[in-house]
Design a protein around this motif. Structure first.
Motif, short mmCIF file in Angstrom:
data_model
loop_
_atom_site.label_atom_id
_atom_site.label_comp_id
_atom_site.label_asym_id
_atom_site.label_seq_id
_atom_site.Cartn_x
_atom_site.Cartn_y
_atom_site.Cartn_z
N LYS A 1 0.84 -1.20 0.00
CA LYS A 1 0.00 0.00 0.00
C LYS A 1 0.88 1.25 0.00
O LYS A 1 0.60 2.21 -0.73
CB LYS A 1 -0.90 -0.02 1.24
N ALA A 2 1.95 1.24 0.80
CA ALA A 2 2.83 2.40 0.87
C ALA A 2 3.45 2.68 -0.50
O ALA A 2 3.59 3.84 -0.90
CB ALA A 2 3.93 2.17 1.91
N ILE A 3 3.81 1.63 -1.22
CA ILE A 3 4.41 1.81 -2.54
C ILE A 3 3.40 2.43 -3.51
O ILE A 3 3.74 3.33 -4.30
CB ILE A 3 4.96 0.47 -3.07
N VAL A 4 2.15 1.99 -3.44
CA VAL A 4 1.12 2.59 -4.30
C VAL A 4 0.90 4.04 -3.90
O VAL A 4 0.79 4.92 -4.76
CB VAL A 4 -0.20 1.79 -4.21
N GLU A 5 0.89 4.29 -2.61
CA GLU A 5 0.61 5.65 -2.13
C GLU A 5 1.66 6.64 -2.61
O GLU A 5 1.34 7.80 -2.90
CB GLU A 5 0.55 5.67 -0.59
#
Lengths: 279, 143, 128
Positions: free
Chosen positions: A272-276
């Motif tokens: 999720k952090a990478i997408v964010e």
């Protein structure tokens, strides 16, 4: 049917292993042969049989399965106690790692009745009638129940599990608010027993490139640490089709963690952090 | 001296250490079983997608070719394959939605994992049955 | 891992380093999955309600702009999703260099089938 916590033992008596041949994808040196049976002492009243994986590097032979009959009245309640009983009373050459015998050191992780757990916190009474003890799955074996953890510890080292900071060191400690500190809950408690990584099918097939749940949980533990200043660098190092994205959310990791932690959730947080940061 | 494994210092080739068994002994659990099911159904649906293109191409070729394909689908084997594809579709759909929820970092407590897992199993069976009952009610048994 | 080698364990764990990619693939898999939920449900409902109908009824259905559009969107999303998923499966289980060839072939197959499916749909839609 509904497993509420990872210490619950599966009660299903059918379908104990995947319906594949015993020697499926097993190389010659790893083939498990029949071993010997060690009888219980004559005075024993309540006896439990344990099938245990044995491998003696000095014999030049293959691993084999020995059957030990343990006098349950004469030994403690845990599987580790049964191993001690065998080592003390039957076969002193049985090798296994152990230290704290209370689930905080992570040394005695092994595969019992088909799932990874700590021998010191698994009750003998929770073991099935054909109790089996193997070393942690999918690792090179040094002797008996002692696996070579070099590679998975190197994978742990690869995520640089220490604080990265460019801000000059403060005079006293680095401060963290109670809220920020609570972000580490559920991640910092990992004892590196590697039950999860050894139980992850993705790590079985691609363990040389996929970091595995233990290392990735630790990666998130540092990513979510408010004092760490290398989030971007850490995410760069993780964003890789194999290192991170070989995780297919199978969740054997969360099912098996003896500390009740959630590597699956930690990995989802990283994705999720990478997408964010991209969107 | 370590005789086996990585470093033994002498020139004789070391016998490799055995690899402890993995899938041969690891207990199947709802987590791993549904994961491999999602994968297998994905493969089946990929084949089903090829079938879809054949079906469309036959229809584009005209009523005759379309009739041939329809009779293959209508055959006993065709119906079994279609039923399998339907179940694979609903299992993959429900499993996929479960994965999409996980991707938002929700539902990772073991209890939720197991509840959602069994929900996927039950709902995909139910949806398959419902789809086939309705289609048979509309069309009648295939000739 | 059991071969005699003087590479350090850390060097082995780090391998060729991070590709610094993979998120795009993962994201595309999710986006195509989300697109497929309504499209597949539309398709299944259509098939179920058209069960047993003959060629004329079927062709008339595809000729409607909505059905033709949905069918083309379905083909695109389906084969995109399929190509991405099959690539992951191949990477998981095929470790020799053959995997590059297989991944390319799967990609070509999926693109080709998408085009064939779209052309077939358009032929039906604009026929008669």
């Amino acid at each position: 049917m509904i497993i509420e916590s990872s210490d619950r033992v599966s009660r299903l008596s059918w379908f104990k292993r995947f319906p594949i041949p015993r020697n499926f994808k097993v190389t010659p040196e790893s083939r498990i042969e029949k071993g010997r049976t060690w009888p219980a002492p004559a005075y024993a009243k309540r006896v439990k049989a344990f099938e245990i994986y044995r491998y003696d590097p000095d014999s030049g032979g293959n691993p084999h399965l020995d059957t030990f009959h343990v006098d349950v009245d004469d030994c403690g309640p845990m599987v580790l106690d049964a191993l001690f009983w065998i080592k003390n009373k039957v076969d002193s050459t049985l090798a296994f790692r152990r230290s704290c015998r209370e689930g905080v050191c992570g040394s005695c992780a092994m595969n019992m009745d088909g799932t990874n757990w700590l021998a010191c916190t698994r009750f003998i009474s929770d073991m099935g009638t054909n109790a089996t003890i193997y070393p942690l799955a999918n690792l090179r074996i040094i002797k008996d129940l002692v696996p070579d953890l070099t590679h998975i510890f190197a994978q742990y080292a690869a995520i640089e599990p220490w604080l990265h900071s460019k801000t000059p060191e403060p005079e006293k400690e680095r401060l963290q608010s109670p809220e920020d500190r609570s972000q580490l809950d559920g991640y910092y408690e990992c004892i590196l027993c590697f039950c999860c990584t050894s139980g992850c099918p993705s790590h079985w097939w691609n363990g040389n490139r996929f970091l595995g749940p233990a290392a990735l949980l630790q990666a998130w533990r540092w990513l979510t640490d408010s004092r760490d200043e290398a989030k971007g660098k850490r995410l760069d190092a993780l964003e890789d089709p194999f290192r991170l994205y070989r995780c297919h959310t199978i969740l054997n990791c969360t099912r098996t963690c003896p500390k009740g932690l959630n590597p699956g959730k930690a990995i989802a947080e990283i994705k999720k952090a990478i997408v964010e940061r991209e969107k | 001296m370590i005789k086996n494994g990585t470093t033994d210092g002498n020139s004789t080739p070391a016998r490799p250490r055995p690899l402890s068994p993995n899938i041969q002994i690891y207990r199947p659990q709802l987590t791993s079983v549904l994961s491999i099911a999602n994968r297998i159904t994905g493969l089946i649906l990929s084949l089903g997608a090829v079938g879809l293109v054949i079906w469309l191409s036959a229809a584009a070729a005209g009523p005759q070719a379309y009739g041939v394909v329809q009779s293959v689908i209508g055959s006993w084997a065709g119906q079994v394959a279609l039923f399998g594809c339907t179940f694979a579709f609903f299992l993959h759909l429900c499993g996929g939605i479960r994965h999409l929820v996980w991707d938002t970092v929700h539902g990772f407590e073991l209890r939720s994992i197991y509840i959602s897992g069994w929900t996927v199993v039950v709902s995909s069976v139910a949806l398959t049955v419902i789809a086939w009952v309705i289609s048979l009610l509309i069309a009648g048994w295939p000739q | 891992m059991n071969r005699r080698s003087f590479r350090s364990p850390l060097a082995r764990a780090l391998g060729l380093g991070s590709a610094k990619s993979g998120a795009q693939h993962w994201w595309a898999q999710r986006v195509s999955a989300i697109a497929l939920v309504p499209l597949c449900l539309w398709f299944v409902v259509s098939i179920v309600t058209h069960a047993g109908s003959d060629y004329a009824v079927f062709a008339a259905w595809i000729r409607t702009p909505l059905a033709a559009s949905c069918m083309i969107l379905l083909l695109v999303a389906l084969f995109h999703h399929s190509a991405l998923g099959l690539q992951v499966v191949i990477e998981d289980y095929v470790h020799s260099g053959v995997r590059f060839v297989v991944i390319i072939l799967v990609r070509f197959g999926c693109y080709g089938l998408t085009v064939i499916g779209i052309v077939a749909t358009l032929l039906i839609a604009f026929s008669g």
